[in-house]
Design a protein around this motif. Structure first.
Motif, short mmCIF file in Angstrom:
data_model
loop_
_atom_site.label_atom_id
_atom_site.label_comp_id
_atom_site.label_asym_id
_atom_site.label_seq_id
_atom_site.Cartn_x
_atom_site.Cartn_y
_atom_site.Cartn_z
N MET B 324 70.72 60.45 38.68
CA MET B 324 70.57 59.80 37.98
C MET B 324 70.79 58.58 37.76
O MET B 324 71.68 58.81 38.44
CB MET B 324 70.17 59.85 36.27
CG MET B 324 69.06 61.19 36.01
SD MET B 324 67.31 61.68 36.90
CE MET B 324 66.39 60.32 35.68
N ARG B 325 70.65 57.53 37.63
CA ARG B 325 71.40 56.28 37.50
C ARG B 325 71.79 55.73 36.31
O ARG B 325 70.97 56.37 35.47
CB ARG B 325 70.42 54.90 37.90
CG ARG B 325 70.04 54.84 39.54
CD ARG B 325 71.01 54.60 40.06
NE ARG B 325 70.95 54.37 41.67
CZ ARG B 325 72.06 54.99 43.10
NH1 ARG B 325 73.27 54.80 42.12
NH2 ARG B 325 72.18 54.41 43.29
N SER B 326 73.08 55.44 35.83
CA SER B 326 73.21 55.21 34.58
C SER B 326 72.50 53.72 34.14
O SER B 326 71.92 53.43 34.51
CB SER B 326 74.81 54.51 34.98
OG SER B 326 74.53 53.11 33.49
N LEU B 327 72.05 54.42 32.73
CA LEU B 327 71.10 53.19 31.92
C LEU B 327 71.41 52.48 31.97
O LEU B 327 70.98 50.57 31.25
CB LEU B 327 70.50 53.26 30.28
CG LEU B 327 70.00 54.98 30.78
CD1 LEU B 327 69.79 55.49 29.04
CD2 LEU B 327 68.98 54.65 31.32
N SER B 328 73.17 51.59 32.47
CA SER B 328 73.57 50.44 32.00
C SER B 328 73.68 49.52 33.13
O SER B 328 74.42 48.84 33.21
CB SER B 328 74.78 50.10 31.39
OG SER B 328 75.86 51.36 31.69
N VAL B 342 78.43 58.78 34.75
CA VAL B 342 78.56 57.63 33.83
C VAL B 342 77.56 58.30 32.59
O VAL B 342 77.37 57.11 31.76
CB VAL B 342 77.55 56.77 34.90
CG1 VAL B 342 79.19 56.34 36.63
CG2 VAL B 342 76.52 57.56 35.69
#
Lengths: 598, 598
Positions: B324-328, B342
């Motif tokens: 997944m990607r960081s939400l920020s 992260v």
């Protein structure tokens, strides 16, 4: 050491006395005829199967484990015969559509069956329940031919199914998956790739296995929007329904796991295996997510059943085991020591297990009722509202109940002292088997993001409000002096919940990491509030029952006592979760990546 | 998957920078010459042994397990050779008296060794450390002949020893034990009975095993005041020290356990075995209790090492695993996903593990320092005060740290997601191995009664006051703005602790069950306050270090960040324990014995 006894009395209380399942079924088109008597008959039959057939295979299955040899997988002794009995009993297709051979009964009844089946033998139960997701998916998206070929055989239990999602580099993040589907000339596809963590991906219980596989078409977009579903049978199926050649899918190995030793967890290798597109191209994840709530409900129930097993064994042991004298004076002068159930701290552990087992049961039954309504209610507005409520409750139920189930299972060991560490007592197997429940079907962290990010903040608070308004209304109802203090506590908790949510929402607009930082503590807080709501309802129903019909066996008084215990001794934990959830992201994000360990 | 790396930097920080071990050793008669350099050399040597010899045997030992055959027990491949290397290295007698072959080094150094040894391989480590209790007992109560015959051989590591306490009906309640000792004509005794849960009661690592056995003389009073200690060697020892005939003690079976598969847990049958009285008649329990603090300190350290293992593996995985990607916003654009470190919730879990591992290390080092002082301080008043402080801290350290160790170990699995459930990653073994730690050497419940009943209320608050006055003094010290908020929080926690204690004490005068009802939550509250004290001290020491010498690798800043995390996100749990501990016995005792489960 102690054999499983299905908690029929408490299941009946939760579903029928508390949640009014009789009236609930009477309101559902197609199943109006289900009454308490019918449900009781189903439960009795399931209880006998669970107690007499499944439970005796549980500890031996753990010790023997599954065996992999040259691609074949052998389940523990007795598993195959138990499965055949289960299939013949019609349990597999219990809540499937009658037109394809199912019994068309509501999923809430199936949930109660699932609890008993899993409590008796969760490793075996994995095999018995794994077709459910595939059945739902085939029912919704299969062509008529696919339904006739595969669905009907899954519903009879002749074959089993799997859902092949995970790859070694792609677990939570399914967008990364690489398994390929190349079109063949005849309209089928050649599936190539390797999947891991496939429960019962290979076994010896049935002649065929139907894999539902997530894979990418050649020109599919990257990420989650380029995933399609394919049906890949272990043996190809001839036009007349007989089995044809072996397909190009094999079990490469099985995992050595902490628990669930009787359940094979397979690496499945697809080498140009023949597959058939199921549902629309590139919409595979959406198709699957339709059934996410139902699948996660089943995992939430695992929190309940692991707690129930821990409670049953612990309380039996605590009443038999003689050790030390009560501090407040000898309780069993005829024995050389008192049974350990006299010690307050043993009671604290038993009551904690009881809160989780019985509170979790109410929670699961409450969600199952919403699932029935979302699928079958006559009124569309009701279906929609129940679906919303269920979407909101599902991540909490899945994560909170499995986390609490781990605590209850671990306390099961603690109640047995050193004996709890030994296989013989069954409580250590219970914890080992339970430990997967906060991981699969979306980890606690994933559920928490789903709750706070998608459901609560993503709906602008609508879904949360749907539930909290119901609780606040309940708090305002007239009630006896006996429960007014708890109702006030509950009301305050709900107000704090709304305020906490607002605070996080505001911070999240500045920094998206605020959502992840608050999420798990937010979810745990939510779970405690829901328990507070359900336990107060239970106590009130119990008090009414005592007044109207007495309490010969003390069942109702025990409900009231357990609610008191929960409010006084466990609910304070909600404060700690609120404080942590409100603390912000700073204390998590400040530390450097290299700073965690030197 | 990830190999163990001894946390030398943090051990050094805790012992030398925070607790001033250099000055501490300089003040102890007989070991004045130990300086940081010497300690570092010992630690380095131990670290190499732990990392290179013990750690590689850990996972294979778990898979292979121990084997029992016709009374003989075979440990996993490599265990015997590692033990010989350990004995030859002089580690067994590290803190034993030089006159019997020991090195005479302080137990605090031994504690640091124990952490590394156990973190690398706790099943093996059980075998290496089990002689310690017997050595202490022989040293204090053995005759000169017994010392020459047995003690010297235990100190070299030629032989190992056991402590044979538990019987199947007699665990916590040793007063119930039935093993008999009948006088023989020659002054020896014939020991008859059956003991269970004897770690390394039988094994293939040494030629002889010396059992210290609790048994009753013919005319002994009932209960705990009629228990004596006996030395029962596996092989009788001739006058010249050579081995004579096999004694009448055999291993009847070994247990199938949740973890510690490399450590044999034996049923030991004594059939008229020749035994020799150790210490005064009927005073066996008192003799043993002399060393209880030291033994429990070793178990407290297990909470630390299980947390350390979980932290190390988790943080390595979290930095490598892409999902997944960081939400920020994207953090690793060159990869197809971000490393999971992260994600704020992964960080929450890592920081929790870090708090327990490093906070627990400070706690253990703090106790070990008091142990050194209680044994070796020049001043008798100091010895007495340290002994009191240690008596007070021991039950908290043992129970709180092992409970927290279970949480950290379980989070280790959680950080790995589904992969954490698989043997290969090592984190599930860590939890299985850790699960015994809250059970043996006195369960959490037993420690809590010892703390609240015997130590706190039993001393009329003296022992508690001894510790809290030290903390309150620390709170009042001048400090920078940066830490004044935390100091105020800590001061309030201590005041609440005293008030809580008084409240329980008053209730307990009416009803002794109030002690048991409050005890575990009281202990957990105490543990969080001690963590708050130690983490604030650590943060202040770190801040001073940054000012005086900088912080090239970020070690000190990470301490300050972790203390903030603890205060903001974990310390609120103390509120919940305080509320539960103060809630009284009523909600535990009200429910009928039959009411726990229907």
């Amino acid at each position: 050491m102690y054999s499983y006894q299905a908690p029929l009395r408490d299941i009946q209380f939760s579903a029928f006395e508390l949640l009014g399942y009789a009236e609930h079924y009477a309101s559902l088109p197609g199943v109006e005829s289900i009454d308490a008597e019918f449900a009781e008959a189903v439960m009795d039959q399931t209880a006998r199967f669970a107690e007499d057939v499944l439970a005796p295979l549980n500890a031996p299955g753990d010790l023997q484990g599954v065996r992999w040899q040259d691609g074949q997988v052998f389940t523990p002794d007795g598993f195959k015969e138990a499965y055949q009995q289960y299939a013949e009993g019609g349990w597999v297709g219990f809540s499937c559509q009658p037109e394809y051979g199912g019994q068309g009964l509501p999923k809430s009844l199936n949930t109660m069956i699932g609890e008993m089946r899993g409590a008796a033998n969760v490793a075996w139960s994995m095999g018995a329940s794994l077709s459910a997701g595939a059945i739902d998916t085939l029912m919704a998206y299969g062509t008529e031919e696919q339904k006739q070929t595969y669905l009907t055989r899954l519903i009879t239990g002749d074959w089993t199914a799997t859902m092949c999602l995970t790859e070694s580099h792609s677990g939570t993040d399914l967008g990364l998956l690489r398994t390929r589907a190349e079109p063949n000339a005849d309209g089928s596809y050649a599936i190539t790739g390797s999947k891991i963590f496939i429960s019962y991906g290979e076994h010896d219980m049935t002649d065929n296995i139907v894999h539902i596989v997530l894979a990418r078409l050649p020109d599919a977009p990257k990420g989650t929007k380029g995933i399609s579903l394919f049906i890949v049978p272990k043996f190809n199926v001839n036009a007349d329904g007989s089995l044809g050649e072996r397909n190009g899918v094999t079990c490469g190995s099985i995992e050595k796991k902490m628990g669930l030793h009787g359940s094979p967890t397979c690496v499945m290798n697809f080498e140009g295996a023949t597959g058939y597109l199921l549902g629309p191209e590139n919409r595979g994840l959406n198709c699957m997510f339709t059934f996410m709530n139902a699948m996660r409900l089943g995992t939430a129930a695992q929190g309940v059943l692991h707690s129930q097993v821990a409670l049953q064994k612990s309380q039996q042991y605590a009443r038999e085991r003689l050790q030390m004298r009560s501090l407040s004076g000898v309780k069993a002068p005829e024995s050389e020591a008192d049974p350990i159930i006299v010690h307050p701290d043993i009671r604290r552990m038993l009551l904690t297990q009881k809160v989780v087992a019985e509170g979790g049961r109410m929670f699961v039954h409450y969600m199952a009722q919403q699932l029935d309504l979302s699928e079958h209610a006559a009124d569309e507005a009701q279906r929609e509202q129940s679906n919303k409520l269920l979407s909101f409750l599902t991540p909490i139920g899945k994560a909170f109940l499995t986390e609490m189930g781990l605590e209850a299972a671990s306390l099961g060991i603690q109640c047995f002292g050193g004996h709890g560490y030994i296989h013989e007592t069954g409580v250590e197997q219970n914890l080992r088997d339970a430990r997967i429940s906060t991981l699969y079907e979306g980890t606690t962290g994933v559920q928490a993001l789903d709750l706070l990010g998608r459901k609560v903040l993503g709906s602008g608070g609508e879904l949360l409000g749907l539930f909290t308004s119901q609780v606040l209304e309940f708090c305002k109802a007239e009630r006896s002096e006996q429960f007014s203090g708890q109702a006030k506590q509950l009301e305050q908790l709900v107000k704090d919940w709304l305020q906490l949510t607002q605070g996080i929402g505001e911070k999240a607009m500045q920094d998206a990491d605020e959502v992840g930082a608050a999420s798990v503590d937010y979810l745990m807080y939510s779970g405690y509030v829901i328990f507070a709501y359900l336990w107060l309802r239970a106590a009130e129903v119990a008090a009414e029952a005592i007044e109207s019909k007495g309490d010969a066996d003390g069942f109702y008084q025990a409900k009231i006592d357990t609610a008191s215990f929960f409010y006084q001794r466990m609910l304070p934990r909600a404060m700690a979760h609120k404080a942590a959830a409100g603390a912000g992201a700073e204390s998590l994000m400040a530390i450097a990546e290299e700073g965690f360990c030197f």
